[in-house]
Scaffold this active site. Structure first.
Site, short mmCIF file in Angstrom:
data_model
loop_
_atom_site.label_atom_id
_atom_site.label_comp_id
_atom_site.label_asym_id
_atom_site.label_seq_id
_atom_site.Cartn_x
_atom_site.Cartn_y
_atom_site.Cartn_z
CG ASP A 133 -1.95 -1.08 1.21
OD1 ASP A 133 -2.02 -1.81 0.21
OD2 ASP A 133 -2.69 -1.21 2.20
NE ARG A 271 -19.05 -7.86 -19.45
CZ ARG A 271 -18.72 -8.98 -20.09
NH1 ARG A 271 -17.61 -9.62 -19.79
NH2 ARG A 271 -19.50 -9.45 -21.03
#
Ligand code: F6P
Length: 368
Positions: A133, A271
Site C-alpha cells: 500500500d 466490466r
C-alpha cells in the site's frame, strides 16, 4: 549478539529479501546469531522459531511471500483482537528464554504499532517498513509497492486490449485500503483514463460524463479504482467484517458497485476485474529486491550501533531511520496536491470530480 526477526501483517514481495539481507549482514560477524520467529508475533506465543543461517536464506531473494510465515490477527497486547487479553508478558518471557538481545520486525502500520509497544516493555526493536500500500509515514517508499504497481500496470495493459477491441469500459479494482498510491501509480503506468482514490471521493456523474465523452470520440475507457475509494457522501464498500482482526473491515467490491452505477448511464458495456491478492503475490521486482536488501542491511547497521526503537526509512535516495513512536498508529495517504494527481489531470485523466471542484486542480504540486 542474538537477534530475532519476524514478518507481520499481510505477505508482500520482498519480505524474504529483507530476511536474507539481515541474516547475511549479521552472521558475517562471528558471534552473532539470527533466529526467525514463525507466523509473526503469534510465534512468540506458540513458541515456533526457525534458526537462520547463511544456508537457510540461500536462494530466497526472488521468492515472494515469507519463509517465516506471517499473521495479521495476532496482537499480543490484545490477543486476539476480539478477546482483547494482554498476553505480551508471555511473549516477553519467551524472548528472554530464547536469549534474544533485539528484534527486527518487518511489517506495516499494525506491526510497527505492536513493535513500538514491545520497545516500551524494554525489547530493543528495529522496524522495517513493508506494505504494497506504500502508506507508512516518514518513508517515501515501502518495499512491495513497486511490485504491486507492476502487476496493476500489466493488468491494465491486458484489460486495455479487450477494452479497445470491444469498445468497453473496463474497471480494475486495486488494493490500497485507505491510501490510493497503488491505484494512482499503477493507473498512471497502465494508462488509465480514470483514476479513483480514497483521498478524493468521486462523483459517479463526473465519471460517467468522462466515459460518455470518450464514447462519442469512439474511445474505450480504462478505470483504475482503489478498494477504499468511495463516492462523494458515500462510504467504503465492504466484503466482510472480521471481528478477530485489528482492523476488522475487509474492503472490496467498489469496482462492481461502480459498474452497476455506470451501466445505465452509458452506451458501452461496463466490466470489472478485482485484482485482489494477485497484486501481493509472486516475485519482487528488481527495484523491490534492491530496496528490501538496502532496508535489511540498514536494519543490521542500526542493531550493531545500538540504535533501536527506530524504523528504517527511505527519504529521497537516502536510507535512514525514524523513531517508531512517530510511525505507530499513523499512515500516509496521497496528499490532494500531489504532483502525480496534477500530472494525471494535466494529461486528461479524470479523477472522478467535476474539474472546478477538484482540490487537485488548484493547489501547488507536492512530490511526497
Ligand atoms: O495492507 C495490505 C493489503 O494488501 C490491503 O491493501 C488490503 O486491504 C489488505 O492487505 C488485504 O488483506 P487480507 O490478506 O487480509 O485480505
Amino acid at each position: 549478539m542474538h537477534i530475532g526477526i519476524l514478518t507481520g501483517g499481510g505477505d508482500c514481495p520482498g519480505l524474504n529479501a529483507v530476511i536474507r539481507a539481515v541474516t547475511l549482514a549479521l552472521t558475517s560477524e562471528p558471534g552473532t546469531r539470527v533466529t526467525g520467529i514463525r507466523r509473526g508475533f503469534l510465534g512468540l506465543l506458540t513458541r515456533e522459531v526457525l534458526p537462520l543461517e547463511r544456508e537457510t536464506v540461500a536462494g530466497i531473494l526472488a521468492e515472494g511471500g515469507t519463509i517465516l510465515g506471517t499473521h495479521n490477527c495476532c496482537d499480543p497486547f490484545h490477543y486476539f483482537a476480539a478477546a482483547g487479553a494482554d498476553v505480551s508478558g508471555l511473549a516477553m518471557a519467551y524472548v528472554a528464554e530464547l536469549g534474544l538481545d533485539a528484534m527486527v520486525a518487518i511489517g506495516g502500520d499494525g506491526t510497527m504499532a505492536i513493535a513500538h509497544r514491545f520497545a516500551g516493555l524494554g525489547l530493543p526493536v528495529v522496524g522495517v517498513p513493508k506494505t504494497i500500500d506504500n502508506d507508512l509515514p516518514l518513508t517515501d517508499r515501502t518495499f512491495g509497492f513497486d511490485s504491486a504497481v507492476a502487476v496493476v500496470c500489466e493488468a491494465l495493459d491486458r484489460l486495455g486490449t479487450t477494452a479497445r477491441s470491444h469498445s468497453r469500459v473496463m474497471i480494475a479494482e486495486t488494493m490500497g485500503r485507505y491510501a490510493g498510491w497503488i491505484a494512482l501509480e499503477g493507473g498512471m503506468a497502465g494508462g488509465a483514463d480514470v483514476i479513483l482514490v480514497p483521498e478524493l471521493p468521486f462523483s459517479v456523474e463526473a465519471v460517467a460524463a468522462h466515459c460518455r465523452q470518450r464514447e462519442q470520440r469512439g474511445l474505450a475507457t480504462l478505470i483504475a479504482i482503489a478498494e477504499g475509494a468511495h463516492a462523494q457522501g458515500g462510504a467504503v464498500t465492504l466484503q466482510a467484517t472480521l471481528a478477530d482482526r485489528p482492523d476488522p473491515l475487509l474492503l472490496g467490491g467498489v469496482g462492481h458497485w461502480l459498474q452497476q452505477q455506470l451501466q445505465p448511464l452509458l452506451a458501452s458495456e461496463v466490466r470489472t476485474t478485482l485484482l485482489g491478492h494477485v497484486q501481493r503475490g509472486g516475485s519482487p521486482t528488481a527495484y523491490d529486491r534492491v530496496l528490501a536488501t538496502r532496508f535489511g542491511w540498514h536494519a543490521a547497521q542500526l542493531l550493531r550501533a545500538g540504535q533501536t526503537g527506530r524504523m528504517v526509512a527511505l527519504q529521497g535516495d537516502v536510507c535512514t531511520s525514524v523513531p517508531l513512536s512517530e510511525v505507530a498508529g499513523r499512515n500516509r495517504t496521497v496528499p490532494v496536491e500531489h504532483v502525480l494527481l496534477h500530472a494525471a489531470r494535466g494529461i486528461g485523466v479524470s479523477l472522478g470530480r467535476a474539474s472546478a471542484s477538484s482540490a487537485a486542480s488548484s493547489a501547488p504540486a507536492r512530490n511526497r
